[in-house]
Design a protein around this motif. Sequence first.
Motif, PDB file in Angstrom:
ATOM      1  N   TYR A  46      41.261  70.164  49.499  1.00 40.14           N
ATOM      2  CA  TYR A  46      42.325  70.635  49.919  1.00 40.14           C
ATOM      3  C   TYR A  46      42.215  71.604  51.301  1.00 40.14           C
ATOM      4  O   TYR A  46      42.978  72.186  51.647  1.00 40.14           O
ATOM      5  CB  TYR A  46      43.099  71.669  48.977  1.00 40.14           C
ATOM      6  CG  TYR A  46      43.437  70.819  47.701  1.00 40.14           C
ATOM      7  CD1 TYR A  46      44.434  70.063  47.680  1.00 40.14           C
ATOM      8  CD2 TYR A  46      42.756  71.289  46.348  1.00 40.14           C
ATOM      9  CE1 TYR A  46      44.840  69.363  46.606  1.00 40.14           C
ATOM     10  CE2 TYR A  46      43.158  70.532  45.361  1.00 40.14           C
ATOM     11  CZ  TYR A  46      44.400  69.649  45.387  1.00 40.14           C
ATOM     12  OH  TYR A  46      44.527  68.888  44.438  1.00 40.14           O
ATOM     13  N   LEU A  47      40.752  71.125  52.049  1.00 35.65           N
ATOM     14  CA  LEU A  47      40.707  71.900  53.126  1.00 35.65           C
ATOM     15  C   LEU A  47      41.746  71.580  54.257  1.00 35.65           C
ATOM     16  O   LEU A  47      42.253  72.316  55.033  1.00 35.65           O
ATOM     17  CB  LEU A  47      39.430  71.767  53.775  1.00 35.65           C
ATOM     18  CG  LEU A  47      38.234  72.356  52.851  1.00 35.65           C
ATOM     19  CD1 LEU A  47      36.919  71.713  53.291  1.00 35.65           C
ATOM     20  CD2 LEU A  47      38.280  73.764  53.067  1.00 35.65           C
ATOM     21  N   ASP A  48      42.190  70.408  54.335  1.00 37.54           N
ATOM     22  CA  ASP A  48      43.145  69.884  55.449  1.00 37.54           C
ATOM     23  C   ASP A  48      44.193  70.521  55.181  1.00 37.54           C
ATOM     24  O   ASP A  48      44.815  70.858  56.121  1.00 37.54           O
ATOM     25  CB  ASP A  48      43.211  68.115  55.286  1.00 37.54           C
ATOM     26  CG  ASP A  48      44.079  67.788  56.335  1.00 37.54           C
ATOM     27  OD1 ASP A  48      44.004  68.066  57.417  1.00 37.54           O
ATOM     28  OD2 ASP A  48      45.084  67.048  56.039  1.00 37.54           O
ATOM     29  N   GLN A  51      44.015  73.933  56.085  1.00 40.38           N
ATOM     30  CA  GLN A  51      43.862  74.288  57.515  1.00 40.38           C
ATOM     31  C   GLN A  51      45.077  74.407  58.137  1.00 40.38           C
ATOM     32  O   GLN A  51      45.574  75.248  59.109  1.00 40.38           O
ATOM     33  CB  GLN A  51      43.031  73.330  58.289  1.00 40.38           C
ATOM     34  CG  GLN A  51      42.735  73.530  59.705  1.00 40.38           C
ATOM     35  CD  GLN A  51      41.908  72.338  60.421  1.00 40.38           C
ATOM     36  OE1 GLN A  51      42.237  71.294  60.014  1.00 40.38           O
ATOM     37  NE2 GLN A  51      41.039  72.769  61.294  1.00 40.38           N
ATOM     38  N   ARG A  52      45.972  73.262  57.735  1.00 38.29           N
ATOM     39  CA  ARG A  52      47.555  73.074  58.517  1.00 38.29           C
ATOM     40  C   ARG A  52      48.206  74.381  58.354  1.00 38.29           C
ATOM     41  O   ARG A  52      49.154  74.791  59.002  1.00 38.29           O
ATOM     42  CB  ARG A  52      48.010  71.957  58.008  1.00 38.29           C
ATOM     43  CG  ARG A  52      47.351  70.703  58.682  1.00 38.29           C
ATOM     44  CD  ARG A  52      48.072  69.343  58.608  1.00 38.29           C
ATOM     45  NE  ARG A  52      47.788  68.937  56.854  1.00 38.29           N
ATOM     46  CZ  ARG A  52      48.381  68.557  56.146  1.00 38.29           C
ATOM     47  NH1 ARG A  52      49.599  69.069  56.289  1.00 38.29           N
ATOM     48  NH2 ARG A  52      47.889  68.088  54.853  1.00 38.29           N
ATOM     49  N   SER A  55      46.859  77.366  60.164  1.00 35.10           N
ATOM     50  CA  SER A  55      47.398  77.153  61.461  1.00 35.10           C
ATOM     51  C   SER A  55      48.658  77.465  61.986  1.00 35.10           C
ATOM     52  O   SER A  55      49.062  77.578  63.101  1.00 35.10           O
ATOM     53  CB  SER A  55      46.857  75.947  62.009  1.00 35.10           C
ATOM     54  OG  SER A  55      47.391  75.050  61.470  1.00 35.10           O
ATOM     55  N   MET A  84      31.224  68.317  58.694  1.00 40.24           N
ATOM     56  CA  MET A  84      32.473  67.940  58.091  1.00 40.24           C
ATOM     57  C   MET A  84      33.328  69.316  57.983  1.00 40.24           C
ATOM     58  O   MET A  84      34.625  69.295  58.046  1.00 40.24           O
ATOM     59  CB  MET A  84      32.112  67.224  56.846  1.00 40.24           C
ATOM     60  CG  MET A  84      31.661  65.923  57.202  1.00 40.24           C
ATOM     61  SD  MET A  84      31.178  65.101  55.491  1.00 40.24           S
ATOM     62  CE  MET A  84      30.526  63.390  56.179  1.00 40.24           C
ATOM     63  N   LYS A  86      33.149  72.147  59.485  1.00 39.75           N
ATOM     64  CA  LYS A  86      33.667  72.641  60.679  1.00 39.75           C
ATOM     65  C   LYS A  86      34.754  71.930  61.213  1.00 39.75           C
ATOM     66  O   LYS A  86      35.662  72.430  61.754  1.00 39.75           O
ATOM     67  CB  LYS A  86      32.487  72.746  61.783  1.00 39.75           C
ATOM     68  CG  LYS A  86      31.259  73.650  61.434  1.00 39.75           C
ATOM     69  CD  LYS A  86      30.139  73.311  62.118  1.00 39.75           C
ATOM     70  CE  LYS A  86      30.324  73.868  63.700  1.00 39.75           C
ATOM     71  NZ  LYS A  86      29.288  73.671  64.685  1.00 39.75           N
ATOM     72  N   ASP A  87      34.851  70.759  60.874  1.00 39.45           N
ATOM     73  CA  ASP A  87      35.900  69.808  61.224  1.00 39.45           C
ATOM     74  C   ASP A  87      37.287  70.118  60.838  1.00 39.45           C
ATOM     75  O   ASP A  87      38.297  69.862  61.486  1.00 39.45           O
ATOM     76  CB  ASP A  87      35.567  68.195  61.046  1.00 39.45           C
ATOM     77  CG  ASP A  87      36.273  67.109  61.971  1.00 39.45           C
ATOM     78  OD1 ASP A  87      36.471  67.594  62.991  1.00 39.45           O
ATOM     79  OD2 ASP A  87      36.410  66.067  61.462  1.00 39.45           O
ATOM     80  N   PHE A  88      37.192  70.870  59.797  1.00 36.62           N
ATOM     81  CA  PHE A  88      38.606  71.273  58.976  1.00 36.62           C
ATOM     82  C   PHE A  88      38.796  72.662  59.202  1.00 36.62           C
ATOM     83  O   PHE A  88      39.356  73.339  58.436  1.00 36.62           O
ATOM     84  CB  PHE A  88      38.407  70.782  57.663  1.00 36.62           C
ATOM     85  CG  PHE A  88      38.761  69.251  57.285  1.00 36.62           C
ATOM     86  CD1 PHE A  88      40.056  68.713  57.179  1.00 36.62           C
ATOM     87  CD2 PHE A  88      37.644  68.364  57.507  1.00 36.62           C
ATOM     88  CE1 PHE A  88      40.291  67.267  57.038  1.00 36.62           C
ATOM     89  CE2 PHE A  88      37.957  66.937  57.119  1.00 36.62           C
ATOM     90  CZ  PHE A  88      39.216  66.541  57.319  1.00 36.62           C
ATOM     91  N   GLY A  89      37.711  73.281  60.126  1.00 38.79           N
ATOM     92  CA  GLY A  89      37.912  74.627  60.351  1.00 38.79           C
ATOM     93  C   GLY A  89      37.540  75.785  59.328  1.00 38.79           C
ATOM     94  O   GLY A  89      37.688  76.858  59.495  1.00 38.79           O
TER      95      GLY A  89
END
Length: 256
Positions: A46-48, A51-52, A55, A84, A86-89
Amino acid sequence: MRHPVVMGNWKLNGSKEMVTNLLTGLDAALAGVEGVDVAVAPPVMYLDLAQRLISQGNSNIILGAQNVDVNASGAYTGDISPEMLKDFGASHIIIGHSERREYHHESDEFVAQKFAFLKEHGLTPVLCIGESEAQNEAGETVAVCARQLDAVIKTQGVEALNGAIIAYEPIWAIGTGKAATAQQAQEIHAAIRAHIASFSAEVAKNVVIQYGGSVKAGNAAELFAMPDIDGALVGGAALDAEGFAAIAKAAAEAKK
Protein backbone atom coordinates in the motif's frame (compact mmCIF):
# COMPACT_ATOMS: atom_id res chain seq x y z
CA MET A 1 17.24 19.42 21.32
CA ARG A 2 15.85 16.05 20.30
CA HIS A 3 12.63 16.11 18.27
CA PRO A 4 10.05 13.43 19.21
CA VAL A 5 8.96 10.95 16.56
CA VAL A 6 5.71 8.99 16.75
CA MET A 7 5.52 6.22 14.16
CA GLY A 8 2.69 3.82 13.42
CA ASN A 9 3.65 0.27 12.51
CA TRP A 10 0.59 -1.11 10.75
CA LYS A 11 2.09 -4.62 10.57
CA LEU A 12 0.04 -7.07 8.46
CA ASN A 13 -3.10 -4.95 8.38
CA GLY A 14 -4.66 -3.01 5.56
CA SER A 15 -6.91 -2.68 2.55
CA LYS A 16 -7.34 0.13 0.06
CA GLU A 17 -10.37 1.34 1.97
CA MET A 18 -8.63 1.16 5.34
CA VAL A 19 -5.51 3.00 4.12
CA THR A 20 -7.62 5.74 2.57
CA ASN A 21 -9.83 6.21 5.63
CA LEU A 22 -6.97 6.01 8.12
CA LEU A 23 -4.68 8.48 6.38
CA THR A 24 -7.52 10.88 5.60
CA GLY A 25 -8.68 10.77 9.21
CA LEU A 26 -5.15 11.10 10.56
CA ASP A 27 -4.39 14.09 8.37
CA ALA A 28 -7.52 15.86 9.65
CA ALA A 29 -6.84 14.96 13.28
CA LEU A 30 -3.27 16.28 13.09
CA ALA A 31 -4.19 19.67 11.62
CA GLY A 32 -2.21 22.36 13.39
CA VAL A 33 -0.13 19.94 15.46
CA GLU A 34 3.53 20.95 15.63
CA GLY A 35 6.63 19.82 17.50
CA VAL A 36 6.43 16.13 16.66
CA ASP A 37 7.26 14.10 13.56
CA VAL A 38 4.49 11.65 12.68
CA ALA A 39 5.24 8.66 10.46
CA VAL A 40 3.32 5.61 9.27
CA ALA A 41 4.61 2.27 8.01
CA PRO A 42 1.92 0.47 5.99
CA PRO A 43 2.44 -2.91 4.35
CA VAL A 44 4.60 -2.45 1.26
CA MET A 45 1.60 -3.31 -0.95
CA TYR A 46 0.00 0.00 0.00
CA LEU A 47 2.98 2.34 -0.28
CA ASP A 48 1.82 3.71 -3.64
CA LEU A 49 -1.67 4.51 -2.34
CA ALA A 50 -0.27 5.97 0.89
CA GLN A 51 2.18 8.14 -1.02
CA ARG A 52 -0.57 9.51 -3.22
CA LEU A 53 -2.82 10.27 -0.26
CA ILE A 54 -0.04 11.93 1.73
CA SER A 55 1.02 14.04 -1.25
CA GLN A 56 -2.46 15.54 -1.49
CA GLY A 57 -2.95 18.81 0.32
CA ASN A 58 -0.53 19.91 3.01
CA SER A 59 0.00 16.67 4.91
CA ASN A 60 3.15 16.48 7.04
CA ILE A 61 2.88 12.74 7.60
CA ILE A 62 6.15 10.90 6.92
CA LEU A 63 5.91 7.68 4.95
CA GLY A 64 7.85 4.68 6.20
CA ALA A 65 8.04 0.95 5.64
CA GLN A 66 8.32 -2.19 7.75
CA ASN A 67 11.39 -3.90 6.34
CA VAL A 68 14.16 -3.86 3.73
CA ASP A 69 16.55 -6.34 2.13
CA VAL A 70 20.36 -6.12 2.04
CA ASN A 71 20.54 -6.34 -1.77
CA ALA A 72 19.98 -3.58 -4.31
CA SER A 73 18.64 -5.85 -7.07
CA GLY A 74 18.89 -9.35 -8.47
CA ALA A 75 17.50 -12.83 -7.93
CA TYR A 76 15.99 -12.28 -4.49
CA THR A 77 12.34 -13.24 -4.88
CA GLY A 78 9.99 -11.39 -2.58
CA ASP A 79 12.51 -8.89 -1.25
CA ILE A 80 12.39 -5.08 -1.37
CA SER A 81 15.40 -2.82 -1.95
CA PRO A 82 16.08 0.63 -0.46
CA GLU A 83 15.77 2.28 -3.87
CA MET A 84 12.34 0.72 -4.37
CA LEU A 85 11.23 2.16 -1.03
CA LYS A 86 12.64 5.56 -1.97
CA ASP A 87 10.82 5.37 -5.31
CA PHE A 88 7.54 5.36 -3.38
CA GLY A 89 8.55 8.12 -1.00
CA ALA A 90 9.32 5.97 2.05
CA SER A 91 12.11 7.38 4.23
CA HIS A 92 11.80 5.83 7.73
CA ILE A 93 12.35 2.08 7.61
CA ILE A 94 11.73 -0.26 10.54
CA ILE A 95 14.38 -2.95 11.01
CA GLY A 96 15.09 -5.47 13.74
CA HIS A 97 11.51 -5.70 14.96
CA SER A 98 11.13 -8.61 17.36
CA GLU A 99 8.63 -10.26 15.01
CA ARG A 100 11.24 -10.27 12.23
CA ARG A 101 13.90 -11.54 14.64
CA GLU A 102 11.65 -14.34 15.88
CA TYR A 103 9.59 -15.41 12.84
CA HIS A 104 12.32 -14.87 10.23
CA HIS A 105 15.34 -15.69 12.41
CA GLU A 106 17.05 -12.35 11.76
CA SER A 107 20.25 -12.09 13.77
CA ASP A 108 21.76 -8.97 15.32
CA GLU A 109 24.42 -9.09 12.59
CA PHE A 110 21.85 -9.29 9.79
CA VAL A 111 19.90 -6.38 11.25
CA ALA A 112 23.16 -4.40 11.42
CA GLN A 113 23.69 -5.10 7.70
CA LYS A 114 20.25 -3.68 6.99
CA PHE A 115 21.09 -0.64 9.09
CA ALA A 116 24.26 0.02 7.09
CA PHE A 117 22.47 -0.50 3.77
CA LEU A 118 19.73 1.98 4.67
CA LYS A 119 22.26 4.60 5.71
CA GLU A 120 24.20 4.03 2.49
CA HIS A 121 21.04 4.80 0.53
CA GLY A 122 20.12 7.89 2.52
CA LEU A 123 17.20 6.37 4.43
CA THR A 124 16.43 6.58 8.14
CA PRO A 125 16.74 3.28 10.02
CA VAL A 126 14.26 2.76 12.86
CA LEU A 127 16.24 0.16 14.79
CA CYS A 128 14.13 -1.94 17.14
CA ILE A 129 15.76 -3.41 20.23
CA GLY A 130 14.28 -5.14 23.26
CA GLU A 131 14.18 -8.13 25.51
CA SER A 132 11.88 -11.11 26.00
CA GLU A 133 9.87 -11.66 29.17
CA ALA A 134 12.35 -14.34 30.30
CA GLN A 135 15.29 -12.00 29.71
CA ASN A 136 13.49 -9.25 31.58
CA GLU A 137 12.83 -11.50 34.57
CA ALA A 138 16.48 -12.60 34.54
CA GLY A 139 17.62 -8.98 34.75
CA GLU A 140 19.20 -9.10 31.28
CA THR A 141 17.32 -6.19 29.70
CA VAL A 142 20.20 -3.74 29.42
CA ALA A 143 22.67 -6.43 28.33
CA VAL A 144 20.33 -7.58 25.53
CA CYS A 145 19.74 -4.02 24.31
CA ALA A 146 23.47 -3.27 24.44
CA ARG A 147 24.27 -6.39 22.42
CA GLN A 148 21.75 -5.45 19.74
CA LEU A 149 23.12 -1.91 19.55
CA ASP A 150 26.72 -3.08 19.55
CA ALA A 151 26.11 -5.08 16.37
CA VAL A 152 25.83 -1.66 14.69
CA ILE A 153 28.28 0.34 16.80
CA LYS A 154 31.17 -2.11 16.58
CA THR A 155 30.88 -2.60 12.82
CA GLN A 156 29.93 0.90 11.69
CA GLY A 157 31.02 3.19 14.51
CA VAL A 158 28.79 4.96 17.00
CA GLU A 159 28.44 7.90 14.60
CA ALA A 160 26.29 5.66 12.42
CA LEU A 161 23.53 6.27 14.96
CA ASN A 162 23.44 9.96 14.00
CA GLY A 163 20.17 10.59 12.18
CA ALA A 164 18.83 7.13 12.99
CA ILE A 165 16.03 6.27 15.42
CA ILE A 166 16.21 3.62 18.12
CA ALA A 167 12.95 2.02 19.22
CA TYR A 168 13.10 0.23 22.57
CA GLU A 169 10.31 -2.34 22.56
CA PRO A 170 10.13 -4.84 25.41
CA ILE A 171 8.88 -7.94 23.60
CA TRP A 172 6.64 -8.91 26.50
CA ALA A 173 4.71 -5.64 26.05
CA ILE A 174 4.09 -5.83 22.29
CA GLY A 175 0.43 -6.49 21.54
CA THR A 176 -0.13 -7.99 25.00
CA GLY A 177 -1.80 -5.06 26.69
CA LYS A 178 1.06 -5.05 29.18
CA ALA A 179 3.27 -2.00 29.27
CA ALA A 180 6.24 -0.92 31.27
CA THR A 181 5.44 1.87 33.68
CA ALA A 182 6.72 5.26 32.63
CA GLN A 183 9.43 5.07 35.28
CA GLN A 184 10.50 1.55 34.21
CA ALA A 185 10.67 2.66 30.58
CA GLN A 186 12.65 5.76 31.55
CA GLU A 187 15.20 3.67 33.46
CA ILE A 188 15.84 1.47 30.42
CA HIS A 189 15.96 4.42 28.03
CA ALA A 190 18.46 6.14 30.30
CA ALA A 191 20.56 2.96 30.42
CA ILE A 192 20.48 2.67 26.62
CA ARG A 193 21.54 6.29 26.28
CA ALA A 194 24.31 5.75 28.83
CA HIS A 195 25.58 2.76 26.87
CA ILE A 196 25.76 4.86 23.71
CA ALA A 197 27.44 7.63 25.72
CA SER A 198 30.21 5.21 26.65
CA PHE A 199 31.18 5.49 22.97
CA SER A 200 30.13 9.11 22.34
CA ALA A 201 28.36 11.52 24.67
CA GLU A 202 27.41 13.73 21.72
CA VAL A 203 25.73 10.92 19.78
CA ALA A 204 23.93 9.75 22.93
CA LYS A 205 22.63 13.26 23.65
CA ASN A 206 21.12 13.66 20.18
CA VAL A 207 19.83 10.21 19.21
CA VAL A 208 16.06 9.72 19.30
CA ILE A 209 14.96 6.74 21.41
CA GLN A 210 11.29 5.81 21.08
CA TYR A 211 9.32 3.55 23.38
CA GLY A 212 7.10 0.82 21.96
CA GLY A 213 4.87 -1.76 23.57
CA SER A 214 1.13 -1.22 24.13
CA VAL A 215 1.41 2.57 23.84
CA LYS A 216 -2.06 4.12 23.89
CA ALA A 217 -3.60 7.55 24.26
CA GLY A 218 -4.19 6.75 27.93
CA ASN A 219 -0.53 6.18 28.86
CA ALA A 220 1.24 8.31 26.24
CA ALA A 221 1.49 11.58 28.18
CA GLU A 222 3.04 9.89 31.21
CA LEU A 223 5.60 8.10 29.03
CA PHE A 224 6.52 11.20 27.04
CA ALA A 225 7.01 13.23 30.21
CA MET A 226 10.13 11.15 30.87
CA PRO A 227 13.37 12.91 29.84
CA ASP A 228 14.85 10.08 27.76
CA ILE A 229 11.70 8.96 25.91
CA ASP A 230 11.47 10.64 22.51
CA GLY A 231 8.14 9.51 21.11
CA ALA A 232 6.84 6.04 20.33
CA LEU A 233 6.65 3.21 17.85
CA VAL A 234 2.98 2.34 17.98
CA GLY A 235 1.32 -0.90 16.89
CA GLY A 236 -2.39 -1.58 17.37
CA ALA A 237 -3.27 1.95 18.47
CA ALA A 238 -1.88 3.28 15.17
CA LEU A 239 -4.80 1.72 13.31
CA ASP A 240 -7.23 4.27 14.77
CA ALA A 241 -6.80 7.80 13.46
CA GLU A 242 -8.10 9.63 16.52
CA GLY A 243 -6.23 7.44 19.00
CA PHE A 244 -2.96 7.65 17.10
CA ALA A 245 -3.32 11.41 16.69
CA ALA A 246 -3.87 11.71 20.45
CA ILE A 247 -0.55 9.91 21.03
CA ALA A 248 1.21 12.29 18.63
CA LYS A 249 -0.37 15.31 20.32
CA ALA A 250 0.78 14.04 23.71
CA ALA A 251 4.35 13.82 22.41
CA ALA A 252 4.20 17.35 21.02
CA GLU A 253 2.77 18.72 24.27
CA ALA A 254 5.30 16.92 26.50
CA LYS A 255 8.33 18.30 24.67
CA LYS A 256 7.26 21.95 24.59
